[in-house]
Design an enzyme around this catalytic site. Sequence first.
Site, mmCIF file in Angstrom:
data_model
loop_
_atom_site.group_PDB
_atom_site.id
_atom_site.type_symbol
_atom_site.label_atom_id
_atom_site.label_comp_id
_atom_site.label_asym_id
_atom_site.label_seq_id
_atom_site.Cartn_x
_atom_site.Cartn_y
_atom_site.Cartn_z
ATOM 1 C CB THR A 136 20.002 7.705 -0.564
ATOM 2 O OG1 THR A 136 19.584 6.740 0.249
ATOM 3 C CG2 THR A 136 19.052 8.668 -0.221
ATOM 4 C CG ASP A 137 18.937 2.448 -0.947
ATOM 5 O OD1 ASP A 137 19.120 3.222 0.126
ATOM 6 O OD2 ASP A 137 19.033 1.094 -0.913
ATOM 7 C CD GLU A 138 18.828 5.710 4.239
ATOM 8 O OE1 GLU A 138 17.934 6.195 4.800
ATOM 9 O OE2 GLU A 138 19.700 5.233 4.207
ATOM 10 C CE1 TYR A 163 20.719 11.503 3.782
ATOM 11 C CE2 TYR A 163 19.896 9.401 3.779
ATOM 12 C CZ TYR A 163 20.710 10.184 3.196
ATOM 13 O OH TYR A 163 21.777 9.620 2.330
ATOM 14 C CE LYS A 167 20.931 12.706 -0.932
ATOM 15 N NZ LYS A 167 22.200 13.397 -1.249
#
Length: 359
Positions: A136-138, A163, A167
């Site tokens: 993810t870009d998060e 989260y 990741k």
Amino acid sequence: MRTYLVTGGAGFIGSNYIHYMFEKYGDTIRIINVDKLTYAGNLENLTDIEKLPNYTFVRADICDKEAIEKIFAENDIDRVVHFAAESHVDRSIRNPEVFVETNVLGTAVMLNAAKAAWELPDGSFKEDKKFLHVSTDEVYGSLPEDPEAFFYETTPIDPHSPYSASKASSDMLVKAYIDTYHFPANITNCSNNYGPYQFPEKLIPLIINNALSGKTLPVYGDGKNVRDWLYVMDHAKAIDMVQEEGVLGQRYNVGGHNEKQNIEIIQIILETLQELLPDSDPRKANVSENLISYVTDRKGHDRRYAIAPDKIKADLGWFPETMFKDGIRLTIQWYLEHGEWMQHVTSGDYQKYYAEMYQ
Ligand code: NAD
Ligand code: TYD
């Protein structure tokens, strides 16, 4: 025939990806879908796929080393596409441990099993074996409200939620396997996806479902946080392109250049529902801006995400094909036509989650 091991294929993106792959490759590929079927995994997402002779479902936890090794021992796996994860930020704030277990330890199990199956005695790897880690870009943290600021592949990792931290940790493990063993892997970091089969804990399906049932539409904070929305099938296509045409060992950002504030998204959903629902549908009367309710902000809420997809565009020719105005219509239409799917996923545990989360 190339054999894929897809993890988390009963979830939102995984099930769309499996549909995409069978549509594209038909009976020239075989897919083994391994999924634990957590609250987010739903075999109803794959009812039309289940009967295909070149599709197999295995219910297993990716943290279960023996179960995963058995799949590699019994099948000559050519591609791993690793989606399985705990994926919801709000849940990670309330219960971080399971995020570390599945996202970090589960990824370690997947990497180890693939390495053991693919490694040759001299430390090199069998030909044409590839592992793709879906991320993810998060992991890049949050951007300022500067329209010129974007996440690039070179942006430092700076996760904020449990989260995104889990990741980012799994991305680092994949990178460590690439750097240490020359393990044949890629990482993709994608922006927020939307489309059919998304569980209604995430913004877009939650708002559609609440608006149709006349429930309040919870907006965190001032509603001006920005996400970069990508239609899920464009993500599926990017994953396949990176795996087949990307340079092994590299990371690719995937995103739509489609930044929207949350409040804009909610307004677009309300307008589209008004347009698509016939006057005879009693739910139409529920759909109103009056349902919008500003609630306490999410803890550590990232302000803005925006991907620069320059590399995947320049190197692989990928671009987001679905305009947001078309993708959101398709998505809303899908939810309108799949009321039963929504009923099934929102019965039972969902009610408990919703009551606790939005008390
Ligand atoms: P999802 O929550 O809809 O699906 C996750 C799937 O993984 C479910 O089918 C679940 O049953 C399965 N799963 C969970 N724990 C498992 C375990 N221990 N063993 C086996 N299976 C398990 O998630 P999603 O939105 O489809 O996301 C898929 C992947 O894409 C995740 O890795 C996520 O981080 C990444 N991603 C998501 C988005 C997004 O916008 N949703 C954007 C970028 C990247
Ligand atoms: P979400 O769909 O949970 O994705 P992510 O947090 O991974 O980006 O949330 C998208 C945005 O919508 C995020 O800024 C939080 C916000 N949001 C709300 O305002 N209300 C809600 O009920 C939810 C679920 C999210």
